[in-house]
Motif scaffolding. Structure first.
Motif, PDB file in Angstrom:
ATOM      1  N   GLY A   1       0.796  -1.227   0.000  1.00  0.00           N
ATOM      2  CA  GLY A   1       0.000   0.000   0.000  1.00  0.00           C
ATOM      3  C   GLY A   1       0.822   1.267   0.000  1.00  0.00           C
ATOM      4  N   GLY A   2       2.031   1.207   0.521  1.00  0.00           N
ATOM      5  CA  GLY A   2       2.854   2.413   0.606  1.00  0.00           C
ATOM      6  C   GLY A   2       3.626   2.667  -0.676  1.00  0.00           C
TER       7      GLY A   2
ATOM      8  N   ILE B   1       4.890   8.152  -5.775  1.00  0.00           N
ATOM      9  CA  ILE B   1       3.500   8.356  -6.207  1.00  0.00           C
ATOM     10  C   ILE B   1       2.615   7.731  -5.122  1.00  0.00           C
ATOM     11  CG2 ILE B   1       1.770   7.947  -7.988  1.00  0.00           C
ATOM     12  CD1 ILE B   1       3.997   7.565  -9.997  1.00  0.00           C
ATOM     13  N   LEU B   2       1.990   8.559  -4.331  1.00  0.00           N
ATOM     14  CA  LEU B   2       1.221   8.069  -3.205  1.00  0.00           C
ATOM     15  C   LEU B   2       0.081   7.163  -3.663  1.00  0.00           C
ATOM     16  CD1 LEU B   2       1.009  11.305  -0.994  1.00  0.00           C
ATOM     17  CD2 LEU B   2       2.554   9.353  -0.729  1.00  0.00           C
ATOM     18  N   ARG B   3      -0.080   6.043  -2.941  1.00  0.00           N
ATOM     19  CA  ARG B   3      -1.148   5.078  -3.217  1.00  0.00           C
ATOM     20  C   ARG B   3      -1.140   4.648  -4.687  1.00  0.00           C
ATOM     21  NH1 ARG B   3      -2.691   2.610   0.762  1.00  0.00           N
ATOM     22  NH2 ARG B   3      -4.910   2.469   0.281  1.00  0.00           N
ATOM     23  N   LYS B   4       0.063   4.481  -5.222  1.00  0.00           N
ATOM     24  CA  LYS B   4       0.257   4.249  -6.658  1.00  0.00           C
ATOM     25  C   LYS B   4      -0.562   3.079  -7.197  1.00  0.00           C
ATOM     26  CE  LYS B   4       4.317   2.663  -7.765  1.00  0.00           C
ATOM     27  NZ  LYS B   4       5.779   2.684  -8.039  1.00  0.00           N
ATOM     28  N   ASN B   5      -0.517   1.949  -6.510  1.00  0.00           N
ATOM     29  CA  ASN B   5      -1.100   0.727  -7.071  1.00  0.00           C
ATOM     30  C   ASN B   5      -2.613   0.776  -7.228  1.00  0.00           C
ATOM     31  OD1 ASN B   5       1.313  -0.736  -7.452  1.00  0.00           O
ATOM     32  ND2 ASN B   5       1.400  -1.195  -5.264  1.00  0.00           N
ATOM     33  N   ILE B   6      -3.276   1.684  -6.506  1.00  0.00           N
ATOM     34  CA  ILE B   6      -4.737   1.749  -6.616  1.00  0.00           C
ATOM     35  C   ILE B   6      -5.219   3.063  -7.218  1.00  0.00           C
ATOM     36  CG2 ILE B   6      -5.159   0.090  -4.773  1.00  0.00           C
ATOM     37  CD1 ILE B   6      -5.688   2.428  -2.894  1.00  0.00           C
ATOM     38  N   ARG B   7      -4.286   3.918  -7.620  1.00  0.00           N
ATOM     39  CA  ARG B   7      -4.687   5.154  -8.308  1.00  0.00           C
ATOM     40  C   ARG B   7      -5.232   4.819  -9.691  1.00  0.00           C
ATOM     41  NH1 ARG B   7      -1.334  10.274  -6.533  1.00  0.00           N
ATOM     42  NH2 ARG B   7      -2.359  11.138  -8.369  1.00  0.00           N
TER      43      ARG B   7
ATOM     44  N   GLU C   1      -0.368  -5.714   2.122  1.00  0.00           N
ATOM     45  CA  GLU C   1      -0.714  -5.494   3.529  1.00  0.00           C
ATOM     46  C   GLU C   1      -1.841  -4.482   3.669  1.00  0.00           C
ATOM     47  OE1 GLU C   1       1.234  -1.644   2.857  1.00  0.00           O
ATOM     48  OE2 GLU C   1       1.138  -3.603   1.909  1.00  0.00           O
ATOM     49  N   ASP C   2      -2.315  -3.961   2.521  1.00  0.00           N
ATOM     50  CA  ASP C   2      -3.237  -2.835   2.517  1.00  0.00           C
ATOM     51  C   ASP C   2      -4.666  -3.305   2.242  1.00  0.00           C
ATOM     52  OD1 ASP C   2      -3.758   0.156   2.293  1.00  0.00           O
ATOM     53  OD2 ASP C   2      -4.402  -0.521   0.313  1.00  0.00           O
ATOM     54  N   ALA C   3      -5.602  -2.908   3.098  1.00  0.00           N
ATOM     55  CA  ALA C   3      -6.988  -3.374   2.995  1.00  0.00           C
ATOM     56  C   ALA C   3      -7.659  -2.885   1.710  1.00  0.00           C
ATOM     57  CB  ALA C   3      -7.786  -2.910   4.216  1.00  0.00           C
ATOM     58  N   GLU C   4      -7.389  -1.652   1.301  1.00  0.00           N
ATOM     59  CA  GLU C   4      -8.028  -1.117   0.101  1.00  0.00           C
ATOM     60  C   GLU C   4      -7.507  -1.819  -1.146  1.00  0.00           C
ATOM     61  OE1 GLU C   4      -9.237   3.244  -1.781  1.00  0.00           O
ATOM     62  OE2 GLU C   4      -7.775   3.126  -0.158  1.00  0.00           O
ATOM     63  N   THR C   5      -6.188  -2.045  -1.200  1.00  0.00           N
ATOM     64  CA  THR C   5      -5.611  -2.784  -2.325  1.00  0.00           C
ATOM     65  C   THR C   5      -6.189  -4.191  -2.381  1.00  0.00           C
ATOM     66  OG1 THR C   5      -3.548  -1.528  -2.094  1.00  0.00           O
ATOM     67  CG2 THR C   5      -3.451  -3.566  -3.381  1.00  0.00           C
TER      68      THR C   5
ATOM     69  N   ALA D   1       6.431  -5.651   4.482  1.00  0.00           N
ATOM     70  CA  ALA D   1       5.830  -4.510   3.772  1.00  0.00           C
ATOM     71  C   ALA D   1       6.657  -3.235   3.883  1.00  0.00           C
ATOM     72  CB  ALA D   1       4.417  -4.263   4.310  1.00  0.00           C
ATOM     73  N   GLY D   2       7.870  -3.336   4.386  1.00  0.00           N
ATOM     74  CA  GLY D   2       8.694  -2.144   4.532  1.00  0.00           C
ATOM     75  C   GLY D   2       9.330  -1.694   3.228  1.00  0.00           C
ATOM     76  N   ASP D   3       9.847  -0.450   3.236  1.00  0.00           N
ATOM     77  CA  ASP D   3      10.464   0.138   2.034  1.00  0.00           C
ATOM     78  C   ASP D   3      11.660  -0.661   1.534  1.00  0.00           C
ATOM     79  OD1 ASP D   3       8.634   2.142   2.099  1.00  0.00           O
ATOM     80  OD2 ASP D   3       9.942   3.607   3.066  1.00  0.00           O
ATOM     81  N   LYS D   4      12.410  -1.252   2.461  1.00  0.00           N
ATOM     82  CA  LYS D   4      13.684  -1.870   2.091  1.00  0.00           C
ATOM     83  C   LYS D   4      13.580  -3.375   1.877  1.00  0.00           C
ATOM     84  CE  LYS D   4      16.374   1.699   4.460  1.00  0.00           C
ATOM     85  NZ  LYS D   4      17.391   1.981   5.494  1.00  0.00           N
ATOM     86  N   ILE D   5      12.373  -3.926   1.963  1.00  0.00           N
ATOM     87  CA  ILE D   5      12.201  -5.361   1.779  1.00  0.00           C
ATOM     88  C   ILE D   5      12.274  -5.697   0.288  1.00  0.00           C
ATOM     89  CG2 ILE D   5      10.632  -7.310   2.089  1.00  0.00           C
ATOM     90  CD1 ILE D   5      11.838  -6.256   4.659  1.00  0.00           C
ATOM     91  N   PRO D   6      13.176  -6.607  -0.127  1.00  0.00           N
ATOM     92  CA  PRO D   6      13.236  -6.992  -1.546  1.00  0.00           C
ATOM     93  C   PRO D   6      12.030  -7.830  -1.949  1.00  0.00           C
ATOM     94  CG  PRO D   6      14.766  -8.305  -0.249  1.00  0.00           C
ATOM     95  CD  PRO D   6      14.202  -7.281   0.694  1.00  0.00           C
ATOM     96  N   ILE D   7      11.917  -8.084  -3.233  1.00  0.00           N
ATOM     97  CA  ILE D   7      10.760  -8.808  -3.767  1.00  0.00           C
ATOM     98  C   ILE D   7      10.817 -10.302  -3.444  1.00  0.00           C
ATOM     99  CG2 ILE D   7       9.624  -9.518  -5.919  1.00  0.00           C
ATOM    100  CD1 ILE D   7       8.966  -6.720  -5.225  1.00  0.00           C
ATOM    101  N   ASP D   8      12.021 -10.887  -3.378  1.00  0.00           N
ATOM    102  CA  ASP D   8      12.158 -12.345  -3.247  1.00  0.00           C
ATOM    103  C   ASP D   8      11.375 -12.924  -2.067  1.00  0.00           C
ATOM    104  OD1 ASP D   8      13.782 -12.281  -5.476  1.00  0.00           O
ATOM    105  OD2 ASP D   8      15.643 -12.210  -4.325  1.00  0.00           O
TER     106      ASP D   8
END
Length: 556
Positions: free
Chosen positions: A15-16, A20-26, A55-59, A78-85
Motif C-alpha cells: 500500500g505504501g 506516487i502516493l497510493r500508486k497501485n490503486i490510483r 498489507e493494505d486493505a483497500e488494495t 511490507a517495509g520500504d527496504k524489503i526486496p521482492i524475493d
C-alpha cells in the motif's frame, strides 16, 4: 497450465509508495493501476492462479474485485527496504497451503508495468518448453556508449572497448522488471534466480515501468492511444491540399497510431506520403478499402476525399468507426459524426458541421514563420496559383503586372500541374525581373519575402493570411467564389471570377494596391488579426467532445 506445469502469477502490491502516493490503486486511464496486471495474468492462456500480495486493505478489496485471490502479507514484509524475493516466496507458500497443491512455475508480474500484453506473458511461459531453462526475465535491448563509476578512485570509466556508431555496438539488455518467471524449485526466501537464464525481449512500450509521475503520464498516453485511418489522395485534378492537411494532422497526432489509406491509382498522393515516412496501405476500389479498414480496425476514420455518399459513410459507421469528413460536398456529410469545412460554408441544417477559418490546419512551416512587416515600397511581387491553374492566371497576371510599368522583381511559382511549363519558362526566363520556381517546398519564405501576392481563392488564402502579406485574389471557378474567407474583411482584395475580369482590370487593381502604402498596411493588419495557428486544436477539441459523447451514448 502449460505442458502439465501449473502456473502461478504473483503480483506484489504494497500500500505504501513514496514517489506516487497510493500508486497501485490510483486510477490510470480510469482503472486502478493494479487492475492492469490482474487482467494481463487472467487473460493468459496458461496461467492457473493469480494472487496479489499486499498489507493494505483497500488494495486487497480492489484486487478481489478484479478477480485475483489475495494474500495478506505481514508488516515485516511490507517495509520500504524489503526486496521482492521473500514477498513472492511468502505468497507462493501461502497460496499452495490454501490450494492444497504445488505450482511448477511462479511468475512475478509487477503492477507498475500496465502496458505488458498477455501474449508476451504467454511467450515468456512458453520458453519453459526447454527443460534446460530455469528462469525467464523480460528485457529491452539497448545500444549505447555507456560508462561506469569507480567510487574508490572517484573516476568514470567506459564500459565499451571501442567507440562505434550506435548501429555497430553490441546489444546490451536491461531488465524491465515486468516479468520474472522461475521454476518453483529455485524459489527461496532469498532468491528467484535459477542457473540457466533466458531473456525475452519486449517492446519499448511494454517495458514502461511506472516509477515517477513522468512514467505515469507516458503510460496514460499509450493507454489512450487511438487507431486513426486517413483516407485521402492527391493527383493533378484533386490537387495536394487534402493530403497536405492530413499530413499536418498526422504530424500532431504522435500519441496515436495513424495509417494512411491511399488509392493505388493516385501516384502523387503515394509519393507525398512516402516522402514524409508515414505508414500507408494501398487499395484498388471501395471493397479493398473496406477490407483494409476491417483489418486495421481504427477507432476513427478521416475521409478527405471531397465527396462521399450516405452509403459509404454509413458502412463505416456500421463497422463501429467514428467518422470525420473534411470539405465534403456529398450526401455523406449528413451522416458523418463530424464534418469540418474551412472552405465551403454549409447551410447549418446539420449539427455535425463546423465551418470557418477556425478549422483550417496550416502546414508546419507556417507555424514558425514570422509575420510580414509592410514597407512603403513594393519591390517583390509573388504569383502563386495552385492546382493546374485552369485559367492560366499565372501568365495573365504576369502580363498585367508587366503592363503597369512596375519594374521590380516578380517571383513566379509555377503550379504543380501547370500544363505548359516548358513553354512558359522558355518565354520568360530571359526577363531579368522574372524569377521562375518549380516544386517549391518552402512557400512560406516566398510569401514573407513578397510585398504583394497574387493568388487564387483556394487554400493558399489561409497561408498568405497567416503570414500577413497583402494579397489580390482571382477566383478560378464558381466554386472558389463561394470561399467567403477571401474577402475585404479578412484583408484580401477579391476581384471575383477570373473569366469576367480583363487584363486591364488586373493592371489597374495592381496599380492601386502597389501605390497605396496605407491600403497595404491595413490589409496586412486585418490578416494578422486572424488566429490561424490553432486550427488543429479547434478541430481536435470538437473531435474529443463528439467522440466521447458517442462512446457514452453507446455504453448506455
Amino acid at each position: 497450465m502449460f505442458n502439465n506445469n501449473k502456473i502461478l502469477v504473483v503480483i506484489p502490491a504494497r500500500g505504501g509508495s513514496k514517489r506516487i502516493l497510493r500508486k497501485n490503486i490510483r486510477l490510470l486511464a480510469d482503472k486502478p493501476l493494479i487492475s492492469y496486471a490482474i487482467n494481463i495474468a487472467k487473460s493468459s492462456k496458461y496461467v492457473d492462479d493469480v494472487v496479489v500480495s499486499t498489507e493494505d486493505a483497500e488494495t486487497l478489496a480492489i484486487a478481489e474485485k478484479f478477480g485475483a485471490s489475495v494474500i495478506r502479507r505481514t508488516p515485516d514484509l511490507a517495509g520500504d527496504k524489503i526486496p521482492i524475493d521473500p514477498v513472492v516466496y511468502d505468497a507462493t507458500v501461502q497460496k499452495e497451503k490454501l490450494a492444497f497443491d504445488e505450482y511448477d512455475i511462479v511468475v512475478t508480474l509487477q503492477p507498475t508495468s500496465p502496458l505488458l500484453k498477455s501474449e508476451t506473458l504467454d511467450k515468456a511461459i512458453e520458453r519453459f518448453e526447454n527443460f534446460n531453462i530455469d528462469t525467464v526475465i523480460s528485457v529491452i535491448g539497448d545500444k549505447h556508449l555507456s560508462w561506469g563509476y569507480n567510487e574508490e578512485e572517484n573516476r568514470y570509466f567506459p564500459l565499451y572497448s571501442q567507440r562505434l556508431n550506435q548501429q555497430y555496438l553490441p546489444k546490451e539488455y536491461i531488465e524491465t522488471g515486468g516479468i520474472f518467471a522461475t521454476r518453483r524449485g529455485f524459489l527461496t526466501p532469498n532468491s528467484r534466480m535459477g542457473n540457466n537464464i533466458d531473456l525475452i525481449e519486449i517492446s519499448q512500450e511494454e517495458s514502461i515501468d511506472i516509477a515517477s509521475y513522468e512514467d505515469w503520464w507516458v503510460a496514460e498516453r499509450y493507454l489512450n492511444k487511438k487507431k486513426i485511418a486517413m483516407i485521402v489522395n492527391a493527383d493533378k485534378d484533386i490537387g495536394t491540399g487534402p493530403i497536405s492537411r492530413c499530413i499536418s494532422l498526422a504530424s500532431r497526432l504522435l500519441s496515436d497510431d495513424v495509417l494512411f489509406l491511399l488509392d493505388e491509382n493516385h501516384k502523387l498522393g503515394i509519393d507525398i506520403v512516402k516522402s514524409f515516412n508515414f505508414p500507408f496501405k494501398l487499395y484498388d476500389g471501395e471493397n479493398e478499402l473496406f477490407e483494409l479498414l476491417g483489418k486495421f480496425n481504427p477507432q476513427i476514420v478521416v475521409n478527405d476525399i471531397f465527396e462521399t455518399t450516405k452509403e459509404y459513410v454509413n458502412r463505416q459507421k456500421e463497422m463501429g468507426f467514428f467518422v470525420i469528413n473534411f470539405e465534403d460536398i456529398g450526401s455523406g456529410s449528413e451522416e458523418a459524426d463530424v464534418v469540418f469545412d474551412s472552405l465551403y460554408e454549409h447551410d447549418g441544417s446539420f449539427g455535425n458541421v463546423f465551418s470557418g477559418y477556425q478549422y483550417y490546419v496550416l502546414r508546419d512551416e507556417f507555424y514558425f514563420q514570422p509575420t510580414k512587416i509592410v514597407g512603403p515600397d513594393v519591390n517583390n511581387v509573388l504569383l502563386a496559383f495552385g492546382g493546374n491553374d485552369e485559367n492560366n492566371l499565372t501568365e495573365r497576371v504576369l502580363e498585367a503586372v508587366s503592363a503597369s510599368g512596375y519594374a521590380g522583381r516578380i517571383d513566379v511559382i509555377l503550379p504543380l500541374n501547370y500544363p505548359k511549363k516548358a513553354e512558359f519558362i522558355e518565354k520568360y526566363e530571359s526577363n531579368n525581373n522574372v524569377q521562375i520556381f518549380k516544386n517549391v517546398r518552402n512557400i512560406s519564405e516566398f510569401m514573407l519575402r513578397a510585398d504583394l501576392v497574387f493568388s487564387s481563392a483556394g487554400r493558399k488564402m489561409y497561408e498568405i493570411c497567416s503570414v500577413g502579406t497583402p494579397c489580390i485574389c482571382l477566383c478560378q471557378n464558381g466554386r472558389e467564389q463561394t470561399h467567403d474567407f477571401g474577402s475585404h474583411k479578412h484583408g484580401f482584395i477579391n476581384m471575383g471570377l477570373a473569366e469576367t475580369v480583363s487584363n486591364e482590370d488586373i493592371t489597374n487593381q495592381f496599380k492601386i494596391v502597389w501605390q497605396d502604402f496605407d491600403l497595404r498596411q491595413n490589409m496586412s493588419l486585418l490578416m494578422k488579426s486572424i488566429d490561424l495557428k490553432h486550427g488543429f486544436e479547434n478541430i481536435w477539441s470538437v473531435v474529443e467532445q463528439k467522440y466521447w459523447a458517442r462512446q457514452f451514448e453507446q455504453s448506455h
